[in-house]
Write a protein that holds these residues in place. Structure first.
Motif, mmCIF file in Angstrom:
data_model
loop_
_atom_site.group_PDB
_atom_site.id
_atom_site.type_symbol
_atom_site.label_atom_id
_atom_site.label_comp_id
_atom_site.label_asym_id
_atom_site.label_seq_id
_atom_site.Cartn_x
_atom_site.Cartn_y
_atom_site.Cartn_z
ATOM 1 N N HIS A 34 1.089 -0.970 -0.090
ATOM 2 C CA HIS A 34 0.051 -0.091 0.266
ATOM 3 C C HIS A 34 0.875 0.875 -0.269
ATOM 4 O O HIS A 34 2.079 1.589 0.892
ATOM 5 C CB HIS A 34 -0.522 -0.085 1.119
ATOM 6 C CG HIS A 34 -2.107 -1.036 1.499
ATOM 7 N ND1 HIS A 34 -2.264 -1.828 0.798
ATOM 8 C CD2 HIS A 34 -0.640 -1.849 2.455
ATOM 9 C CE1 HIS A 34 -2.300 -2.764 1.154
ATOM 10 N NE2 HIS A 34 -1.789 -3.427 2.158
ATOM 11 N N TRP A 35 0.185 2.325 -0.519
ATOM 12 C CA TRP A 35 1.246 3.444 -0.620
ATOM 13 C C TRP A 35 0.555 4.527 0.155
ATOM 14 O O TRP A 35 -0.540 4.608 -0.117
ATOM 15 C CB TRP A 35 1.081 4.289 -2.394
ATOM 16 C CG TRP A 35 2.087 3.194 -3.031
ATOM 17 C CD1 TRP A 35 1.985 2.198 -3.601
ATOM 18 C CD2 TRP A 35 3.522 3.543 -3.274
ATOM 19 N NE1 TRP A 35 3.398 1.665 -4.432
ATOM 20 C CE2 TRP A 35 4.258 1.891 -3.587
ATOM 21 C CE3 TRP A 35 4.967 4.010 -2.419
ATOM 22 C CZ2 TRP A 35 5.084 2.317 -4.335
ATOM 23 C CZ3 TRP A 35 6.009 4.247 -3.136
ATOM 24 C CH2 TRP A 35 6.381 3.267 -3.560
ATOM 25 N N TYR A 36 1.404 5.599 0.775
ATOM 26 C CA TYR A 36 0.919 7.094 1.713
ATOM 27 C C TYR A 36 1.537 7.918 0.668
ATOM 28 O O TYR A 36 2.766 7.788 0.582
ATOM 29 C CB TYR A 36 0.690 6.640 3.075
ATOM 30 C CG TYR A 36 -0.068 5.141 3.646
ATOM 31 C CD1 TYR A 36 1.107 3.961 3.179
ATOM 32 C CD2 TYR A 36 -1.260 5.313 3.792
ATOM 33 C CE1 TYR A 36 0.256 2.772 3.847
ATOM 34 C CE2 TYR A 36 -1.886 3.756 4.553
ATOM 35 C CZ TYR A 36 -1.380 3.041 3.802
ATOM 36 O OH TYR A 36 -1.869 1.950 4.969
ATOM 37 N N GLN A 37 0.689 8.819 0.928
ATOM 38 C CA GLN A 37 1.419 10.541 1.122
ATOM 39 C C GLN A 37 1.495 11.237 2.456
ATOM 40 O O GLN A 37 -0.147 10.940 3.361
ATOM 41 C CB GLN A 37 0.475 11.527 0.116
ATOM 42 C CG GLN A 37 0.577 13.018 -0.374
ATOM 43 C CD GLN A 37 0.401 13.658 -0.981
ATOM 44 O OE1 GLN A 37 -1.190 13.680 -0.912
ATOM 45 N NE2 GLN A 37 0.433 13.352 -2.632
ATOM 46 N N GLN A 38 2.041 12.150 2.419
ATOM 47 C CA GLN A 38 2.986 12.455 3.888
ATOM 48 C C GLN A 38 2.733 13.712 3.458
ATOM 49 O O GLN A 38 3.980 14.380 3.107
ATOM 50 C CB GLN A 38 3.070 12.011 5.052
ATOM 51 C CG GLN A 38 2.841 12.234 6.962
ATOM 52 C CD GLN A 38 3.270 12.280 6.829
ATOM 53 O OE1 GLN A 38 4.493 11.247 7.134
ATOM 54 N NE2 GLN A 38 3.070 12.032 8.541
ATOM 55 N N HIS A 41 4.058 18.112 8.075
ATOM 56 C CA HIS A 41 2.561 19.101 9.369
ATOM 57 C C HIS A 41 1.057 17.803 8.694
ATOM 58 O O HIS A 41 0.273 18.692 10.011
ATOM 59 C CB HIS A 41 2.434 20.225 9.951
ATOM 60 C CG HIS A 41 3.916 20.777 10.107
ATOM 61 N ND1 HIS A 41 5.082 20.265 10.569
ATOM 62 C CD2 HIS A 41 4.562 20.890 8.902
ATOM 63 C CE1 HIS A 41 5.806 21.063 11.315
ATOM 64 N NE2 HIS A 41 5.835 21.271 10.069
ATOM 65 N N GLU A 42 1.509 16.793 7.896
ATOM 66 C CA GLU A 42 -0.323 16.335 7.834
ATOM 67 C C GLU A 42 -0.103 15.084 8.826
ATOM 68 O O GLU A 42 1.349 14.344 8.130
ATOM 69 C CB GLU A 42 -0.845 16.812 6.723
ATOM 70 C CG GLU A 42 -1.496 18.103 6.409
ATOM 71 C CD GLU A 42 -2.299 18.206 5.091
ATOM 72 O OE1 GLU A 42 -2.109 19.308 4.662
ATOM 73 O OE2 GLU A 42 -1.758 17.142 4.894
ATOM 74 N N SER A 43 -1.126 14.496 8.548
ATOM 75 C CA SER A 43 -1.344 12.802 8.879
ATOM 76 C C SER A 43 -1.444 12.112 7.699
ATOM 77 O O SER A 43 -1.639 12.382 6.512
ATOM 78 C CB SER A 43 -2.423 12.560 9.074
ATOM 79 O OG SER A 43 -2.935 12.336 10.913
ATOM 80 N N PRO A 44 -0.445 10.614 7.642
ATOM 81 C CA PRO A 44 -0.855 10.452 6.016
ATOM 82 C C PRO A 44 -2.014 9.753 5.938
ATOM 83 O O PRO A 44 -2.776 9.422 5.985
ATOM 84 C CB PRO A 44 -0.071 8.850 6.634
ATOM 85 C CG PRO A 44 0.829 8.822 7.868
ATOM 86 C CD PRO A 44 0.011 9.770 8.395
ATOM 87 N N ARG A 45 -1.724 9.416 4.601
ATOM 88 C CA ARG A 45 -3.009 9.465 3.491
ATOM 89 C C ARG A 45 -2.747 8.541 2.694
ATOM 90 O O ARG A 45 -1.694 8.388 2.023
ATOM 91 C CB ARG A 45 -3.518 10.790 2.236
ATOM 92 C CG ARG A 45 -5.338 10.234 2.054
ATOM 93 C CD ARG A 45 -5.269 12.332 1.615
ATOM 94 N NE ARG A 45 -4.602 12.566 -0.094
ATOM 95 C CZ ARG A 45 -4.920 13.316 -1.107
ATOM 96 N NH1 ARG A 45 -5.995 13.255 -1.311
ATOM 97 N NH2 ARG A 45 -3.863 13.343 -1.765
ATOM 98 N N LEU A 46 -3.939 7.571 2.397
ATOM 99 C CA LEU A 46 -3.503 6.168 1.464
ATOM 100 C C LEU A 46 -4.007 6.405 -0.044
ATOM 101 O O LEU A 46 -5.516 6.721 0.321
ATOM 102 C CB LEU A 46 -4.916 5.479 1.901
ATOM 103 C CG LEU A 46 -4.598 3.548 1.559
ATOM 104 C CD1 LEU A 46 -3.478 3.315 1.417
ATOM 105 C CD2 LEU A 46 -6.022 2.659 1.825
ATOM 106 N N LEU A 47 -3.381 6.662 -0.261
ATOM 107 C CA LEU A 47 -3.160 6.238 -1.968
ATOM 108 C C LEU A 47 -3.691 5.221 -2.975
ATOM 109 O O LEU A 47 -4.528 5.302 -3.307
ATOM 110 C CB LEU A 47 -2.172 7.271 -2.396
ATOM 111 C CG LEU A 47 -1.015 8.568 -2.385
ATOM 112 C CD1 LEU A 47 -0.534 8.620 -2.890
ATOM 113 C CD2 LEU A 47 -2.491 9.511 -2.414
#
Lengths: 107, 116
Positions: A34-38, A41-47
């Motif tokens: 799985h890939w996440y963008q962060q 100063h934000e929480s990770p987001r599932l892409l």
């Protein structure tokens, strides 16, 4: 534990570029990647989940591919909002583990 | 909409214990698992453990002896307890909803500093 190695560590790009981020697993993990963008100063987001399934609301310029040990996140025509950190994560076996990340920055 | 929000003490002395609460809304803890993760300053992400909808748990073996995860479905809260804290436990602590062992919704995180 499964080790995920991400490369490059930092990628300096210009808006409009097409980029590929790599994630390599220390053993085969099928498509349990799985890939996440962060952003700063934000929480990770599932892409992307399961190597290639885009999450709802994620722009179509993001795509994922791969299976086994080698995986790629592609961004087709980078936009300024895409700059930040990208992490891969495996769910093939316990403990769940992450790569160290690739930093996507403005050239 | 789905939301998770962590709350914690902020500062803990070395060797002391930690308790962080994750309050959720927009989904039922009886239907979804919730994971705990952390991120030291400027570093990557570490998975700590998960409590499943049925109440079973899985922990990162590296931390299992110091961790406990529990929940109260009626209060829509999940709890992380960690003991024997050291300075390298300083991190942002997140709770996140399970999506078949990926994490589809995250809380904003709560900062923990371990210092005397």
């Amino acid at each position: 534990d499964i080790v995920l190695t991400q490369s490059p560590g930092t990628l300096s790009v210009t808006p409009g570029d097409r980029v590929s981020l790599s994630c390599r697993a220390s053993q085969s993990i099928s498509n349990y990647l799985h890939w996440y963008q962060q952003k700063s100063h934000e929480s990770p987001r599932l892409l992307i989940k399961y190597a290639s399934q885009s999450m709802s609301g994620i722009p179509s310029r993001f795509s994922g591919s791969g299976s086994g040990t080698d995986f790629t996140l592609n961004i087709n025509s980078v936009e300024t909002e895409d700059f930040g950190m990208y992490f891969c994560q495996q769910s093939n076996s316990w403990p769940l583990t992450f790569g160290a990340g690739t930093k996507l920055e403005l050239k | 909409q789905v939301q998770l929000k962590e709350s914690g003490p902020g500062l803990v002395a070395p060797s002391q214990s930690l308790s962080i609460t994750c309050t959720v809304s927009g989904f039922s803890l009886a239907s979804y698992g919730v994971h705990w993760l952390r991120q030291p300053p400027g570093k990557g992400l570490e998975w700590l453990g998960v409590i499943w909808a049925g109440g079973n748990t899985n922990y990162n073996s590296a931390l299992m002896s110091r961790l406990s995860i529990s929940k109260d479905n009626s209060k829509t809260q999940v709890f992380l307890k960690m003991n024997s804290l050291q300075t390298d436990d300083t991190a942002m602590y997140y709770c996140a909803r399970d999506s078949v062992n990926a994490f589809d919704y995250w809380g904003q995180g709560t900062t923990l500093t371990v210092s005397s």
